[in-house]
Design a protein around this motif. Sequence first.
Motif, PDB file in Angstrom:
ATOM      1  N   GLY A 145      -9.520  -7.896  16.312  1.00  9.96           N
ATOM      2  CA  GLY A 145     -10.954  -8.038  16.107  1.00  9.96           C
ATOM      3  C   GLY A 145     -11.566  -6.931  15.275  1.00  9.96           C
ATOM      4  O   GLY A 145     -12.778  -6.791  15.210  1.00  9.96           O
ATOM      5  N   CYS A 146     -10.725  -6.115  14.623  1.00 10.11           N
ATOM      6  CA  CYS A 146     -11.243  -4.972  13.872  1.00 10.11           C
ATOM      7  C   CYS A 146     -11.420  -5.306  12.393  1.00 10.11           C
ATOM      8  O   CYS A 146     -11.917  -4.505  11.632  1.00 10.11           O
ATOM      9  CB  CYS A 146     -10.340  -3.750  14.040  1.00 10.11           C
ATOM     10  SG  CYS A 146      -8.686  -3.973  13.377  1.00 10.11           S
ATOM     11  N   GLY A 147     -10.940  -6.514  11.973  1.00 11.09           N
ATOM     12  CA  GLY A 147     -11.144  -6.897  10.588  1.00 11.09           C
ATOM     13  C   GLY A 147      -9.979  -6.581   9.675  1.00 11.09           C
ATOM     14  O   GLY A 147     -10.045  -6.852   8.485  1.00 11.09           O
ATOM     15  N   TRP A 148      -8.927  -5.973  10.226  1.00  8.55           N
ATOM     16  CA  TRP A 148      -7.707  -5.751   9.467  1.00  8.55           C
ATOM     17  C   TRP A 148      -6.534  -6.335  10.255  1.00  8.55           C
ATOM     18  O   TRP A 148      -6.584  -6.384  11.486  1.00  8.55           O
ATOM     19  CB  TRP A 148      -7.447  -4.256   9.248  1.00  8.55           C
ATOM     20  CG  TRP A 148      -8.471  -3.586   8.398  1.00  8.55           C
ATOM     21  CD1 TRP A 148      -8.534  -3.607   7.031  1.00  8.55           C
ATOM     22  CD2 TRP A 148      -9.562  -2.789   8.837  1.00  8.55           C
ATOM     23  NE1 TRP A 148      -9.622  -2.879   6.614  1.00  8.55           N
ATOM     24  CE2 TRP A 148     -10.267  -2.363   7.695  1.00  8.55           C
ATOM     25  CE3 TRP A 148     -10.020  -2.403  10.103  1.00  8.55           C
ATOM     26  CZ2 TRP A 148     -11.402  -1.566   7.772  1.00  8.55           C
ATOM     27  CZ3 TRP A 148     -11.155  -1.601  10.177  1.00  8.55           C
ATOM     28  CH2 TRP A 148     -11.827  -1.194   9.019  1.00  8.55           C
ATOM     29  N   PRO A 149      -5.482  -6.769   9.563  1.00  6.87           N
ATOM     30  CA  PRO A 149      -4.313  -7.242  10.308  1.00  6.87           C
ATOM     31  C   PRO A 149      -3.741  -6.118  11.170  1.00  6.87           C
ATOM     32  O   PRO A 149      -3.645  -4.977  10.724  1.00  6.87           O
ATOM     33  CB  PRO A 149      -3.328  -7.684   9.219  1.00  6.87           C
ATOM     34  CG  PRO A 149      -3.842  -7.130   7.940  1.00  6.87           C
ATOM     35  CD  PRO A 149      -5.306  -6.852   8.111  1.00  6.87           C
ATOM     36  N   SER A 150      -3.393  -6.449  12.408  1.00  8.28           N
ATOM     37  CA  SER A 150      -2.890  -5.448  13.346  1.00  8.28           C
ATOM     38  C   SER A 150      -1.552  -5.896  13.906  1.00  8.28           C
ATOM     39  O   SER A 150      -1.367  -7.062  14.250  1.00  8.28           O
ATOM     40  CB  SER A 150      -3.881  -5.253  14.494  1.00  8.28           C
ATOM     41  OG  SER A 150      -5.129  -4.836  13.991  1.00  8.28           O
TER      42      SER A 150
ATOM     43  N   PHE B 295      -0.979  -0.990  15.005  1.00  6.56           N
ATOM     44  CA  PHE B 295      -0.842  -0.650  13.596  1.00  6.56           C
ATOM     45  C   PHE B 295      -1.908  -1.428  12.827  1.00  6.56           C
ATOM     46  O   PHE B 295      -1.831  -2.643  12.725  1.00  6.56           O
ATOM     47  CB  PHE B 295       0.554  -1.003  13.063  1.00  6.56           C
ATOM     48  CG  PHE B 295       1.645  -0.110  13.584  1.00  6.56           C
ATOM     49  CD1 PHE B 295       2.189  -0.308  14.840  1.00  6.56           C
ATOM     50  CD2 PHE B 295       2.136   0.919  12.801  1.00  6.56           C
ATOM     51  CE1 PHE B 295       3.200   0.519  15.318  1.00  6.56           C
ATOM     52  CE2 PHE B 295       3.152   1.751  13.274  1.00  6.56           C
ATOM     53  CZ  PHE B 295       3.676   1.547  14.530  1.00  6.56           C
ATOM     54  N   CYS B 296      -2.900  -0.706  12.347  1.00  8.87           N
ATOM     55  CA  CYS B 296      -4.044  -1.304  11.671  1.00  8.87           C
ATOM     56  C   CYS B 296      -3.806  -1.155  10.171  1.00  8.87           C
ATOM     57  O   CYS B 296      -3.862  -0.056   9.629  1.00  8.87           O
ATOM     58  CB  CYS B 296      -5.293  -0.541  12.123  1.00  8.87           C
ATOM     59  SG  CYS B 296      -6.813  -1.284  11.607  1.00  8.87           S
ATOM     60  N   ILE B 297      -3.500  -2.284   9.514  1.00  6.61           N
ATOM     61  CA  ILE B 297      -2.942  -2.237   8.166  1.00  6.61           C
ATOM     62  C   ILE B 297      -3.848  -2.962   7.172  1.00  6.61           C
ATOM     63  O   ILE B 297      -4.398  -4.017   7.489  1.00  6.61           O
ATOM     64  CB  ILE B 297      -1.536  -2.885   8.160  1.00  6.61           C
ATOM     65  CG1 ILE B 297      -0.620  -2.216   9.198  1.00  6.61           C
ATOM     66  CG2 ILE B 297      -0.904  -2.842   6.776  1.00  6.61           C
ATOM     67  CD1 ILE B 297      -0.343  -0.743   8.967  1.00  6.61           C
TER      68      ILE B 297
ATOM     69  N   LEU C 179      -0.103  -5.414   1.570  1.00  2.00           N
ATOM     70  CA  LEU C 179       0.988  -6.272   2.018  1.00  2.00           C
ATOM     71  C   LEU C 179       1.112  -7.539   1.177  1.00  2.00           C
ATOM     72  O   LEU C 179       0.136  -8.040   0.640  1.00  2.00           O
ATOM     73  CB  LEU C 179       0.739  -6.699   3.474  1.00  2.00           C
ATOM     74  CG  LEU C 179       0.640  -5.595   4.511  1.00  2.00           C
ATOM     75  CD1 LEU C 179       0.228  -6.184   5.851  1.00  2.00           C
ATOM     76  CD2 LEU C 179       1.940  -4.843   4.652  1.00  2.00           C
ATOM     77  N   ASN C 180       2.322  -8.043   1.109  1.00  2.00           N
ATOM     78  CA  ASN C 180       2.631  -9.324   0.492  1.00  2.00           C
ATOM     79  C   ASN C 180       3.348 -10.164   1.524  1.00  2.00           C
ATOM     80  O   ASN C 180       4.404  -9.770   2.009  1.00  2.00           O
ATOM     81  CB  ASN C 180       3.578  -9.086  -0.692  1.00  2.00           C
ATOM     82  CG  ASN C 180       3.011  -9.604  -1.973  1.00  2.00           C
ATOM     83  OD1 ASN C 180       2.170 -10.506  -1.981  1.00  2.00           O
ATOM     84  ND2 ASN C 180       3.473  -9.041  -3.076  1.00  2.00           N
TER      85      ASN C 180
ATOM     86  N   THR D 224     -12.282  -8.663   4.901  1.00  2.00           N
ATOM     87  CA  THR D 224     -12.190  -9.166   3.532  1.00  2.00           C
ATOM     88  C   THR D 224     -10.752  -9.503   3.159  1.00  2.00           C
ATOM     89  O   THR D 224     -10.513 -10.148   2.148  1.00  2.00           O
ATOM     90  CB  THR D 224     -12.693  -8.126   2.507  1.00  2.00           C
ATOM     91  OG1 THR D 224     -11.873  -6.958   2.600  1.00  2.00           O
ATOM     92  CG2 THR D 224     -14.135  -7.771   2.757  1.00  2.00           C
ATOM     93  N   GLY D 225      -9.777  -9.044   3.955  1.00  2.00           N
ATOM     94  CA  GLY D 225      -8.383  -9.208   3.578  1.00  2.00           C
ATOM     95  C   GLY D 225      -7.884 -10.621   3.803  1.00  2.00           C
ATOM     96  O   GLY D 225      -8.514 -11.422   4.490  1.00  2.00           O
ATOM     97  N   ASP D 226      -6.741 -10.902   3.234  1.00  2.00           N
ATOM     98  CA  ASP D 226      -6.165 -12.239   3.305  1.00  2.00           C
ATOM     99  C   ASP D 226      -5.418 -12.496   4.615  1.00  2.00           C
ATOM    100  O   ASP D 226      -5.193 -13.635   4.966  1.00  2.00           O
ATOM    101  CB  ASP D 226      -5.148 -12.448   2.178  1.00  2.00           C
ATOM    102  CG  ASP D 226      -5.830 -12.451   0.830  1.00  2.00           C
ATOM    103  OD1 ASP D 226      -7.032 -12.760   0.776  1.00  2.00           O
ATOM    104  OD2 ASP D 226      -5.153 -12.136  -0.159  1.00  2.00           O
ATOM    105  N   TYR D 227      -5.002 -11.439   5.295  1.00  2.00           N
ATOM    106  CA  TYR D 227      -4.007 -11.614   6.355  1.00  2.00           C
ATOM    107  C   TYR D 227      -4.522 -11.301   7.748  1.00  2.00           C
ATOM    108  O   TYR D 227      -3.768 -10.980   8.641  1.00  2.00           O
ATOM    109  CB  TYR D 227      -2.802 -10.707   6.082  1.00  2.00           C
ATOM    110  CG  TYR D 227      -2.134 -10.987   4.774  1.00  2.00           C
ATOM    111  CD1 TYR D 227      -1.836 -12.285   4.379  1.00  2.00           C
ATOM    112  CD2 TYR D 227      -1.771  -9.949   3.934  1.00  2.00           C
ATOM    113  CE1 TYR D 227      -1.222 -12.537   3.172  1.00  2.00           C
ATOM    114  CE2 TYR D 227      -1.141 -10.186   2.727  1.00  2.00           C
ATOM    115  CZ  TYR D 227      -0.874 -11.486   2.348  1.00  2.00           C
ATOM    116  OH  TYR D 227      -0.256 -11.718   1.155  1.00  2.00           O
TER     117      TYR D 227
END
Length: 132
Positions: free
Chosen positions: A65-70, A119-121, A126-127, A34-37
């Motif tokens: 591939g986990c759905g969060w920026p890494s 690093f799964c963030i 974040l901006n 769902t995140g932007d990045y």
Amino acid sequence: MRKKIEKTEAEWREQLTPEQYHVTREKGTERPFTGDYQVTDTVGIYHCVCCNAPLFENEHKFDAGCGWPSFDRPLSGESVEEHMDTSHGMHRTEITCSRCGAHLGHVFPDGPTRTGNRFCINSVALNFHEGE
Ligand SMILES: [Zn+2]
């Protein structure tokens, strides 16, 4: 040593959106994909959404591939702090912003690059500043 930023919960609540507040100050997790990045090839730096500290670089980002920026590493060793997190019956390493203590995500020792770290963030923590 950088100056630490201390704000009351009310001040954070006023500055942040409800989702930003939930993730960064209450250690929440945004829903995956769902995140932007998640995926972007644009060159730039990711800053803390709470205090604007530079934290990660797009060059160090990969698609896990986990759905969060890494990312395979933080911008510098001083950008983030690691904490033991045994919540939800798991042993994980929580990552926070070293300037303001914002919860960012977790780091796992299974990264595909030579750092071996992932690093799964949360995007919402974040901006992105393009072109830095
Ligand atoms: Zn911060």
